[in-house]
Every structure is written in C-alpha cells, then in structure tokens.
Design an enzyme around this catalytic site. Structure first.
Site, PDB file in Angstrom:
ATOM      1  N   LEU A 279      -9.149   2.799   4.851  1.00 25.08           N
ATOM      2  CA  LEU A 279      -8.716   4.026   6.393  1.00 25.08           C
ATOM      3  C   LEU A 279      -8.832   3.031   7.507  1.00 25.08           C
ATOM      4  CD1 LEU A 279     -12.120   4.542   7.711  1.00 25.08           C
ATOM      5  CD2 LEU A 279     -12.397   4.952   5.176  1.00 25.08           C
ATOM      6  N   ALA A 280      -8.522   3.741   8.373  1.00 26.77           N
ATOM      7  CA  ALA A 280      -8.356   3.505  10.115  1.00 26.77           C
ATOM      8  C   ALA A 280      -9.284   4.661  10.465  1.00 26.77           C
ATOM      9  CB  ALA A 280      -7.217   2.589  10.364  1.00 26.77           C
TER      10      ALA A 280
ATOM     11  N   ARG B 215       1.003  -1.343  -0.095  1.00 27.15           N
ATOM     12  CA  ARG B 215      -0.017   0.380  -0.047  1.00 27.15           C
ATOM     13  C   ARG B 215       0.645   1.281  -0.058  1.00 27.15           C
ATOM     14  NH1 ARG B 215       1.023   2.489   5.006  1.00 27.15           N
ATOM     15  NH2 ARG B 215       1.505   0.807   6.536  1.00 27.15           N
TER      16      ARG B 215
ATOM     17  N   CYS C 103       3.402   7.546  10.060  1.00 31.31           N
ATOM     18  CA  CYS C 103       2.849   8.161   8.985  1.00 31.31           C
ATOM     19  C   CYS C 103       3.761   8.911   9.119  1.00 31.31           C
ATOM     20  CB  CYS C 103       1.291   8.763   8.893  1.00 31.31           C
ATOM     21  SG  CYS C 103      -0.198   7.642   9.062  1.00 31.31           S
TER      22      CYS C 103
ATOM     23  N   ILE D  49      -5.088   7.001   6.300  1.00 29.69           N
ATOM     24  CA  ILE D  49      -5.469   6.149   5.445  1.00 29.69           C
ATOM     25  C   ILE D  49      -3.894   5.780   4.112  1.00 29.69           C
ATOM     26  CG2 ILE D  49      -6.332   6.656   2.452  1.00 29.69           C
ATOM     27  CD1 ILE D  49      -8.079   8.712   3.881  1.00 29.69           C
ATOM     28  N   GLY D  50      -3.956   4.746   3.802  1.00 31.58           N
ATOM     29  CA  GLY D  50      -2.939   3.619   2.846  1.00 31.58           C
ATOM     30  C   GLY D  50      -3.588   2.874   1.878  1.00 31.58           C
TER      31      GLY D  50
ATOM     32  N   THR E 152       2.344   2.552  10.198  1.00 37.60           N
ATOM     33  CA  THR E 152       0.962   3.289  11.077  1.00 37.60           C
ATOM     34  C   THR E 152       0.556   2.336  12.293  1.00 37.60           C
ATOM     35  OG1 THR E 152      -1.039   3.707  11.241  1.00 37.60           O
ATOM     36  CG2 THR E 152      -0.809   1.939   9.848  1.00 37.60           C
TER      37      THR E 152
END
Length: 243
Positions: free
Chosen positions: A172-173, A90, A189, A159-160, A95
């Site tokens: 997303l998380a 990704r 990040c 987001i990755g 993260t």
C-alpha cells in the site's frame, strides 16, 4: 484440579511476531530485489512476517497487465522530470510513488493468518481508513473495481499486491503530502474521472505532525488490523541493499 487447568483464551493465544524494517528512501529496483529475497525466505520459514516501511524517489510503476496507455507522457519525458518507470508483477494499474508518501510492503504468510486474497486487500484498505480517521477524515474502501481508499471521490491511498504460494509482497501507499502534480502524467489506477488527494490537502490548514509520526501511526494501524502481538523494529536505513 479444574481450577489449575483453567486457562484463559489470552493465555492460549499464540504470539504473532512482526518484524518492521524502517528503510527511509530506497530506489525501487533495489526494493524489488529485496522483496523477492524476503518472499523466498518467508516461504522457507527462514524469517518471520516482515513489514518494509519506506519511500521511493519519483517512480511510476505498472502492474502485470502492463496498461501503458494509462501513462500520458513518453518515458523520455518521465526521465526528464527525474522519474523512473518500472514494470512489475503486482496487481493493479499504473501508479506513482514518491517523496512524502508512506509505503508499506508486507512480506507475510496469509496461510498462517488464515485469510485469503480478498480479505487481505480489505485489511490493507482498513489500515489506511483507520489512519485517515485519526485526522477526522471519513475515508472508505472504493467501489467495485476501485481498489484503494477514498475520501469522497478523491483517492488518498493505493493498493497493489502480489501473492505467491500464500506469501504477500508489494502493498500500500498512503499520500501524506506528495507533489500531486506527478499524478497528472498518468491515469491513476486506470480511473480517469476521479482525483488523487493527500492527507495534507484534505485537512487543509490544519498542521499535521512530522512525517515520521504519521508513518508510525500507519504501522500501528497495520499491526492492529492484522492482530500482531509482538513487533520488532529494525532500522536498516543505513544498510546497503546491494548485497
């Protein structure tokens, strides 16, 4: 005759279907394999757009740039604290994923939607901004080079993504109420001078609803942001992913 040929725009609208998989807590390596399979199936039009909703046990992940220097402890120390480390393809930097974090992995066709990579990321950011707004938080997308969603100088959503032949994976998380101490072992990040926060920390003493309610709200924000007309939910929490 003209009266009979008059069709409203809503009637002409092509239905857009999203299948939502509610998966519970899933090992990260299993999820990687599942995403690869679903991405391949989506490319071949075997499945419709699919959204994986889940959580992971304590897990650190690196993006394709493999910025190991942003992990501040050894892998053996990560294992000692019960956390796994995974290298992925990704985008984005290092993260953390763990319990009480709402994760969405969309396996969707950007070509069918008619948007590019930048717009896609913006929509993921908007999804989390809208969720935060339900709790009175003024969240926003980050500045240039700061992908994700922020409340002031504190990051609440990461987001990755990966895009292959127009099909997305990863995603997303959103931090509902994870143990933020896990983030102290990395430079989240790759941004050293800003904090990580959570919904519970930001609303302080306000009682937030049960986690499953917040996850449903996040899914609803995603559905609205990406303009799906039909949603089919699938509970796969009890299904083995080994096969």
């Amino acid at each position: 005759m003209a009266k009979h040929l008059s069709i409203s725009l809503n009637e002409m609208r092509v239905p857009r279907i999203l299948e939502v998989w509610k998966m519970g807590v899933v090992n990260y390596s299993q999820t990687l394999k599942l995403q690869e399979k679903l991405t391949s199936d989506r490319k071949l039009h075997k499945i419709t757009d699919t959204l994986l909703s889940l959580q992971h046990p304590p897990t650190y992940t690196l993006g394709k740039r493999q910025t190991d220097h942003n992990i501040l402890v050894s892998e053996s120390e990560l294992k000692a604290m019960g956390a796994e480390l995974h290298y992925t393809q990704r985008g984005g930097d290092v993260t953390f994923h763990g319990p009480h974090q709402a994760i969405l992995y969309p396996i969707i066709s950007l070509r069918d939607i008619g948007i590019g990579a930048r717009k896609y990321v913006e929509k993921l950011e908007l999804t989390m901004v809208e969720l935060a707004s339900l709790y009175g938080l003024k969240a926003c997308a980050g500045q240039k080079g700061e992908t994700g969603v922020w409340v002031g100088r504190r990051k609440i959503g990461a987001i990755g993504v990966r895009i292959s032949s127009g099909i997305t994976s990863h995603g997303l998380a959103f931090n509902v109420d994870p143990d933020l101490n896990y983030f102290k072992h990395i430079v989240p990040c790759g941004i050293a001078d800003k904090e990580v926060t959570s919904l519970q920390k930001e609303v302080q003493q306000m009682l937030i609803p049960p986690e499953e309610v917040i996850v449903e709200q996040l899914i609803s924000c995603f559905v609205r942001t990406f303009d799906y007309t039909d949603v089919v939910s699938k509970d796969v929490s009890s299904i083995s992913l080994d096969n």
